[in-house]
Write an enzyme that holds these catalytic residues in place. Sequence first.
Site, PDB file in Angstrom:
ATOM      1  CG  HIS A 155      -1.608  -1.190   1.439  1.00  0.00           C
ATOM      2  ND1 HIS A 155      -2.771  -1.472   1.094  1.00  0.00           N
ATOM      3  CD2 HIS A 155      -1.260  -2.326   2.109  1.00  0.00           C
ATOM      4  CE1 HIS A 155      -3.425  -2.691   1.094  1.00  0.00           C
ATOM      5  NE2 HIS A 155      -2.132  -3.293   1.950  1.00  0.00           N
ATOM      6  CB  SER A 276      13.184  22.151 -16.455  1.00  0.00           C
ATOM      7  OG  SER A 276      12.450  23.385 -16.771  1.00  0.00           O
ATOM      8  CE  LYS A 282      11.339  19.850 -12.485  1.00  0.00           C
ATOM      9  NZ  LYS A 282      10.677  18.748 -12.160  1.00  0.00           N
ATOM     10  CD  GLU A 289       8.810  11.517 -16.242  1.00  0.00           C
ATOM     11  OE1 GLU A 289       8.386  12.017 -15.090  1.00  0.00           O
ATOM     12  OE2 GLU A 289       9.289  12.009 -17.016  1.00  0.00           O
TER      13      GLU A 289
END
Length: 460
Positions: A155, A276, A282, A289
């Site tokens: 969980h 970025s 970043k 992804e």
Amino acid sequence: MKLWGGRFETGPSEVFERFSGSLDFDRRLLDADIRGSQAFARALERAGILTAQELGQIVSAFDAIRAEAAQPGFFENATDEDVHTLVIRKLKERAGPVADKIHTGRSRNEQVSLDTRLWLREECDRLRGLLAALMGALLDLAEKYPDAVIPGYTHLRRAQAVLWPHYLLAYFEMFARDAQRFGEVKCHADQLPLGSGALAGSGFPFDREAIAQDLGFASVTRNSMDVSGDRDFALDFLYASSVTMIHLSRLAEDWILYSSEEFGWLDLSDGVTSGSSLMPQKKNPDSLELIRGKSGRVVGCLVSLLVTIKGLPMTYNRDLQEDKVPLFDAADQTAGSLEMARVVVESVKLLPARPEAAVKESWVVATDLAEALARNGTPFHEAHQIVGRFVLQSIQQDKKPSAWTAAQMHAFAPEFTQDVAELLDPKRGLESRAVPGGTAPAAVREALRNARRTLARISQ
Ligand code: ARG
């Protein structure tokens, strides 16, 4: 050129031609089409339809077409309906009238099934190779940090401590099953469809077993009508690809989290991350992804073909031409994702102090305590209650496991004897999970040895 036309008074409209053509994508089957056609020419010779000299002419013309196709611009300006038509047109250009015999007793319905099976068998091997490379990288990474401890989650809440190699071996197992699945998919595709004709079986007495042997098929298909409309082998491949992608996607999701500032366990290499355009600080996990994103695309390929086939009347229908776009796309996206994942795994760094701190500041030892009480004779349900109350009080008093002394624990509950108190150290608890498949250091060492053997088998 068309492979049909006598029955028509006019040719196809320009719109229909554009709409129905598949050369743009099925050109990828060219090599398989030539191999299959050469074997078929040999069958025609055995059946007395081609002379030995005609066969020689046809086989070498096919070889020349294969070489020509490797040159740039081969497909430019080709307006053939599909790759099968193109190959026969090229054969006519090279071999002359004898080429008109090549389609004797053969239908494109069985030909497209043959070509796809030939292509798919090799694709299964390619994906198994890429899986093996990723699995090897996972084992190398496991062996780099053999003693690192991380919290295992259920969980997404800290559950029990596990060894870092144990966690990686979980993915190793998933990919081992994927490799096995691609092996099974290959077996399903490994039947020769030639001889089926359009749907009713060929009208010529081909020795199907001999053609199967020629092309390295394990056996021949058993029903000509089935062959004409069967794409189960493509579905099997898409399912195996989808499951592989889902495993990759879960790994990607884990590592996106684990490399976040909030977790801070993993350092992804510069080579697999992006910056970025606006925020200078970043370093984004785009490679992972994209793996996660492409998994949706591959599942879409499976769904697309399932829906295409659902409700098709027996036997062949042109709808089936639509199988190739999802099939090729799934193969390429899965191959690309496996390669990308391998590079991520090869270049990642574990920062072991962070997950170890997460283990120590949480109550992942609670199960170890309860099980120790049960081993000492307290019924498990009661042990569970005692430890639950102990954890509750610790949380209320903001006390970490390391803040407790054995004496204080004993004062809390007489069942907490010295040996139980020692289990506040998560590494001690790990040792009790020594069953095969458990996370005790000795069990994990054994699992790593077995995994190396599994990998050697897959890589053969
Ligand atoms: N391009 C077709 C396909 O991929 C080949 C089979 C054509 N058969 C036919 N009956 N039109 O399915």
